[in-house]
Design an enzyme around this catalytic site. Structure first.
Site, mmCIF file in Angstrom:
data_model
loop_
_atom_site.group_PDB
_atom_site.id
_atom_site.type_symbol
_atom_site.label_atom_id
_atom_site.label_comp_id
_atom_site.label_asym_id
_atom_site.label_seq_id
_atom_site.Cartn_x
_atom_site.Cartn_y
_atom_site.Cartn_z
ATOM 1 N N SER A 178 -6.061 -3.209 -9.497
ATOM 2 C CA SER A 178 -6.924 -2.580 -10.492
ATOM 3 C C SER A 178 -7.521 -3.548 -11.502
ATOM 4 C CB SER A 178 -6.159 -1.477 -11.225
ATOM 5 O OG SER A 178 -4.965 -1.974 -11.781
ATOM 6 N N HIS A 206 -8.385 2.579 -6.341
ATOM 7 C CA HIS A 206 -9.683 1.894 -6.488
ATOM 8 C C HIS A 206 -10.390 1.611 -5.167
ATOM 9 C CE1 HIS A 206 -9.031 1.278 -10.794
ATOM 10 N NE2 HIS A 206 -7.769 1.105 -10.459
ATOM 11 N N LYS A 238 -11.339 8.409 -10.304
ATOM 12 C CA LYS A 238 -12.125 7.172 -10.283
ATOM 13 C C LYS A 238 -13.406 7.387 -9.468
ATOM 14 C CE LYS A 238 -8.327 4.855 -12.068
ATOM 15 N NZ LYS A 238 -6.893 4.628 -11.913
HETATM 16 C C1 LIG Z 1 -5.710 4.815 -12.464
HETATM 17 C C2 LIG Z 1 -4.621 4.392 -11.538
HETATM 18 C C3 LIG Z 1 -3.530 5.224 -11.313
HETATM 19 C C4 LIG Z 1 -3.300 6.481 -12.087
HETATM 20 O O1 LIG Z 1 -4.177 7.480 -11.739
HETATM 21 P P1 LIG Z 1 -4.480 8.626 -12.840
HETATM 22 O O2 LIG Z 1 -4.988 9.748 -12.043
HETATM 23 O O3 LIG Z 1 -5.473 8.038 -13.779
HETATM 24 O O4 LIG Z 1 -3.169 8.918 -13.504
HETATM 25 C C5 LIG Z 1 -2.608 4.826 -10.383
HETATM 26 N N1 LIG Z 1 -2.737 3.655 -9.722
HETATM 27 C C6 LIG Z 1 -3.766 2.828 -9.933
HETATM 28 C C7 LIG Z 1 -3.860 1.555 -9.161
HETATM 29 C C8 LIG Z 1 -4.738 3.167 -10.856
HETATM 30 O O5 LIG Z 1 -5.742 2.341 -11.109
#
Ligand SMILES: *Cc1c(COP(=O)(O)O)cnc(C)c1O
Length: 389
Positions: A178, A206, A238
């Site tokens: 990330s 991602h 995302k």
């Molecule tokens: C954003 C993210 C999460 C968490 O997801 P949410 O739905 O925002 O809680 C988990 N793992 C990674 C790699 C992320 O970037």
């Protein structure tokens, strides 16, 4: 007796340039937004495909509220599991090529739930050093022995696994990291895990929507299926531009999670209208290849432009394009220099990234135009001549 004062720690964070504060935005998510009343061009959202404010997605959510109202009323196992949730799960399973999928309220909770359900006190959990905090926290909650291996280093993992004496093994990695934007070496990890009879969990928060055929993510990008990656986690907040997350895998895995994942059982189901929005966004993710094509063009142009400016980029082909600053002071100062020119890129500092790894995390979205990118590159020219204050 009195409680410990909190101010000294707050002061320390401020002094070390680690203090975090929130900005207040107005209006919908998109490249051009207003923050604290100022118009800014944003390069720090995870809305990679530009779907967070897509009219089809917005309309689906509106229709969803007409059908279902707002609140889901309870947890999935009580009476909160609606037709909308169920249909989305079936569509996500088909999309990812897995027998089943299970919705969680957030990705953070999905990781916690799956790790704690599968790994316990006598087991060992192996995590890439740069894994997302939610995977690490899930590991702490599981009480499994946790070992972290050098970033992207399958040989280092193999050496660690060779000395495991008892219990099950679970390997967890981000599909796309990330904060760095690079991909996990999923082919070699999958081969190692299959050979050793270890679970492999890929957090594709991602990669999903961005990589692979029709946006099926990093596992599809590497041609890996259910047998190679038995546990796939995807986030909907995302590239899908909505909210929530899911775990996809075998029928046995999903039934186990329904029985045992505490972050699934003991929480209110997502609003059904959010599930309807995610279904609309899944249709766009699959059908609008132009979004991924445009993103790839933006990434290529950004990299060549930033390299010409002599900026230090990381080895990333994804829309996550960090610019390494080193110190927190430098990263903050760069972020302010950009903001003075109307560009919003947040500085990422420890502990989100390792000590000495502070950076600007530039992210690109299919909603950025080439003109937007030119504005970013023009603003970045100012960074070359900036010295650490
Ligand atoms: C954003 C993210 C999460 C968490 O997801 P949410 O739905 O925002 O809680 C988990 N793992 C990674 C790699 C992320 O970037």
């Amino acid at each position: 007796m009195s409680v410990k004062p909190l101010q000294p720690e707050l002061n320390r964070r401020r002094k070390e340039h680690l203090y975090r504060s929130r900005r207040v935005s107005e209006g919908p998510q998109g490249p051009e937004l207003k923050m604290d009343g100022h118009p800014l061009l944003s390069f720090c959202s995870n809305d990679y495909l530009g779907l967070a404010n897509h009219p089809d997605v917005v309309a689906a959510m509106q229709r969803g509220t007409e059908i279902y109202g707002v609140g889901s009323g309870s947890a999935h196992l009580v009476n909160g599991h609606s037709q909308a949730h169920h249909a989305l799960e079936e569509e996500l399973a088909a999309f990812t090529g897995r027998p089943r999928a299970l919705l969680f309220s957030t990705g953070y909770m999905a990781n916690q739930g799956v790790i704690a359900a599968l790994a316990g006190r006598n087991d060992t959990l192996y995590q890439d050093r740069l894994n997302h905090a939610s995977l690490i926290d899930g590991g702490l909650l599981s009480r499994a022995r946790m070992k972290r291996f050098a970033h992207g280093d399958t040989a280092a993992l193999q050496a660690q696994m060779a000395s495991q004496e008892r219990g099950e093994a679970l390997v967890a990695v981000d599909g796309v990291f990330s904060m760095d934007g690079d991909l996990a070496p999923l082919r070699s990890l999958a081969a190692l895990c299959r050979g050793r009879g270890a679970w492999l969990l890929v957090d594709d928060a991602h990669g999903l929507g961005v990589l692979g055929s029709e946006g099926r993510g990093s596992t599809d990008h590497f041609g890996l299926g259910l047998d190679d990656v038995p546990i796939l986690m995807g986030a909907l907040g995302k590239a899908f531009g909505t909210f929530g997350a899911f775990v996809a895998g075998s029928d046995e895995l999903i039934e186990t999670l329904i029985q045992q994942a505490r972050s699934y059982i003991f929480t209110t189901a997502l609003p059904p209208a959010v599930a309807e929005a995610a279904r609309a966004s899944l249709r766009l993710v699959r059908s609008e290849e132009w979004r991924r094509e445009h993103l790839r063009e933006l990434v290529k142009k950004f990299r060549s432009g930033a390299e010409q400016l002599g900026l230090s980029l990381m080895l990333s082909e994804t829309p996550i394009q960090p610019i390494v600053a080193g110190s927190s002071v430098q990263a903050l100062s760069w972020s302010r220099t950009l903001e003075a020119q109307g560009i919003l890129v947040s500085a990422i500092r420890p502990p989100t990234v390792p000590e000495g790894g502070a950076r600007l995390r530039v992210t690109l979205s299919a909603n950025h135009s080439f003109q937007h990118l030119d504005r970013l590159l023009t603003a970045l020219e100012q960074l070359k001549i900036q010295e650490v204050p």
